[in-house]
Design an enzyme around this catalytic site. Structure first.
Site, short mmCIF file in Angstrom:
data_model
loop_
_atom_site.label_atom_id
_atom_site.label_comp_id
_atom_site.label_asym_id
_atom_site.label_seq_id
_atom_site.Cartn_x
_atom_site.Cartn_y
_atom_site.Cartn_z
N GLU A 53 0.88 -1.24 -0.13
CA GLU A 53 -0.17 0.03 0.04
C GLU A 53 0.89 1.20 -0.07
O GLU A 53 0.49 2.38 -0.53
CB GLU A 53 -0.90 0.06 1.18
N HIS A 115 -2.11 0.82 6.33
CA HIS A 115 -2.62 1.55 5.01
C HIS A 115 -1.66 2.52 4.88
O HIS A 115 -0.38 2.08 4.85
CB HIS A 115 -4.03 2.07 5.26
N HIS A 134 -6.36 -0.16 10.00
CA HIS A 134 -7.91 -0.04 10.04
C HIS A 134 -8.22 -1.58 10.62
O HIS A 134 -8.61 -2.47 10.15
CB HIS A 134 -8.47 -0.40 8.69
N ASN A 168 -6.87 7.56 5.39
CA ASN A 168 -6.07 6.85 4.37
C ASN A 168 -4.49 7.12 4.23
O ASN A 168 -4.10 6.24 4.60
CB ASN A 168 -6.73 7.70 3.05
N ASN A 224 -6.48 11.63 -0.89
CA ASN A 224 -5.94 10.41 -0.77
C ASN A 224 -4.45 10.58 -0.39
O ASN A 224 -4.45 10.84 0.95
CB ASN A 224 -5.92 9.89 -2.19
N ASP A 269 -3.29 8.81 -6.50
CA ASP A 269 -3.14 8.05 -5.09
C ASP A 269 -2.11 8.62 -4.23
O ASP A 269 -1.92 9.49 -3.72
CB ASP A 269 -3.16 6.84 -5.14
N ASN A 270 -1.11 7.70 -4.38
CA ASN A 270 0.22 8.16 -3.30
C ASN A 270 1.00 9.08 -3.97
O ASN A 270 1.47 8.99 -5.05
CB ASN A 270 0.80 6.72 -3.16
C1 LIG Z 1 -1.03 3.68 -2.50
O1 LIG Z 1 -1.46 2.92 -3.30
C2 LIG Z 1 -2.39 1.60 -3.30
C3 LIG Z 1 -2.48 0.90 -4.15
O2 LIG Z 1 -2.75 1.88 -5.33
C4 LIG Z 1 -3.50 2.28 -2.52
O3 LIG Z 1 -4.57 0.78 -2.25
C5 LIG Z 1 -3.23 2.84 -1.30
O4 LIG Z 1 -4.09 3.33 -0.58
C6 LIG Z 1 -2.13 3.90 -1.49
N1 LIG Z 1 -1.38 4.07 -0.02
C7 LIG Z 1 -1.81 5.49 0.41
C8 LIG Z 1 -0.85 5.52 1.67
O5 LIG Z 1 -2.28 6.21 -0.24
CA LIG Z 2 -3.95 5.96 -0.71
#
Ligand SMILES: *[C@@H]1O[C@H](CO)[C@@H](O)[C@H](O)[C@H]1NC(C)=O
Ligand SMILES: [Ca+2]
Ligand SMILES: *[C@@H]1O[C@H](CO)[C@@H](O)[C@H](O)[C@H]1NC(C)=O
Length: 337
Positions: A53, A115, A134, A168, A224, A269-270
């Site tokens: 993650e 996470h 979580h 998140n 995110n 996302d990340n």
């Molecule tokens: C990082 O990427 C993963 C897969 O795309 C995602 O599920 C996850 O939420 C992300 N982690 C963070 C900390 O944002």
């Molecule tokens: Ca994320």
């Protein structure tokens, strides 16, 4: 007459529904096709079968990886196994992963569901690892002390707060101080789905410290990834379903003011920040339909973009990597070293 009314209402309802569906599909980028961008020296890291993650790299080249996330609506590959934190030494020729032992009497291993993660290094070089967890689909932040010799994490405390209900990602600014994204407003599973489907954009960002907890930014359509510039002056927030990266100015009193936003054609996302150049590396889902509605015949794609000179008039955006059929998510951070 009544029939005409009914028909009009039906028509209106249908038009609204179609309109809404179109905007929902746009938010999920449902029709995006992915043109692969290949990388020359890409190796699969063994031992991370159930997905990774998040990842944090220390200046020494040691990397922490959170693995085994179970998240409502997203496919899990090992639903019955607790998650774990893996350690990888990027200085090695052929780096492998090792599961970090977790010690401390108050920590429950069986419900560990890590996470977003972030590290903070103190003046005396103590490394703290902060992990969004979580357990039973609730949200907590677990604070660990990294013990390099023993290759273990000592659990120090569990942080819970009513302003941290749907965590998140997290970025540490002190041993017990961080900014965190709540990707939804509602906790209830049913209300969460409606919130997402209707695009209410009620997701928000919180600053936490032992003495002060405050919402610092809100109105996100799924906030995110979150990260900070190397000089600590700017905070970056990825708004997944608006396809935006926001830049906020961070003040001495921890408040954030919006500075600028960048638009993308992908679900961001990340965010990883290069400690030397300050470049942003962003792990993305090009097509949200394929991640939220998992279909083994058409698994989610992934993509990594790099943003250089984000504060200037013309930031340079490069699609560094894209893959049409990767099992889950983008290995954004592995590219950094
Ligand atoms: C990082 O990427 C993963 C897969 O795309 C995602 O599920 C996850 O939420 C992300 N982690 C963070 C900390 O944002
Ligand atoms: Ca994320
Ligand atoms: C925090 O600092 C900023 C910038 O100095 C200032 O504009 C703002 O009013 C301060 N907010 C609070 C709540 O003190």
């Amino acid at each position: 007459m009544a029939k005409l009314m009914l028909l009009t209402l039906l028509g209106l309802g249908l038009a609204l529904f179609r309109d809404h569906r179109a905007s929902y599909q746009a938010r999920l980028n449902a029709f995006r096709e992915v043109k692969p961008v290949e990388l020359p020296n890409c190796n699969l890291v063994k031992g991370i079968e159930s997905g990774s993650e998040d990842l944090e790299i220390l200046p020494s080249g040691l990397a922490f990886i959170s693995s085994g996330l179970k998240y409502p609506g997203i496919k899990s590959f090992e639903p019955d196994k607790p998650g774990k934190i893996l350690l990888m030494d990027l200085n090695e020729e052929d780096p492998t992963v090792l599961e970090l032992k977790i010690t401390g009497s108050k920590f429950d291993h069986s419900s560990f569901n890590p996470h977003g993660i972030s590290t903070f290094t103190d003046e005396d070089n103590t490394v703290y690892l902060l992990v969004v967890n979580h357990p039973d689909f609730k949200s907590t932040v677990e604070l660990f002390k990294f013990q390099e010799e023993e290759k273990s994490l000592l659990h120090l405390k569990t942080i819970r707060h009513e302003l941290l209900p749907n965590l998140n990602d997290i970025v540490a600014v002190g041993p017990e101080h961080f900014y965190a994204t709540n990707d939804h407003y509602f906790v209830d599973h049913y209300l969460r789905s409606w919130e997402l489907y209707l695009g209410l954009a009620w997701s928000y960002v919180v600053y936490y410290s032992p003495t002060e907890v405050q919402v610092m930014a809100d109105g996100f359509d799924f906030a995110n990834g979150i990260n900070i510039s190397p000089d600590g002056k700017y905070v970056y927030i990825a708004e997944l379903l608006a396809h935006k990266i926001h830049v906020y100015e961070k003040h001495a009193n921890w408040t954030l003011t919006p500075l600028k936003s960048l638009d993308f054609n992908t679900l961001v996302d990340n965010i990883s920040v290069d400690p030397v150049t300050g470049d942003l590396w962003v792990g993305c889902h090009p097509n949200g339909m394929r991640i939220f509605f998992y279909d083994p015949e058409n698994p989610p794609a992934s993509e990594v973009i790099r943003i250089q000179n984000i504060l200037t008039e013309e930031p340079k955006v490069t699609r560094v990597y894209a893959e049409n059929v990767l099992t889950q998510g983008a290995p954004v951070h592995l590219l950094e070293n």
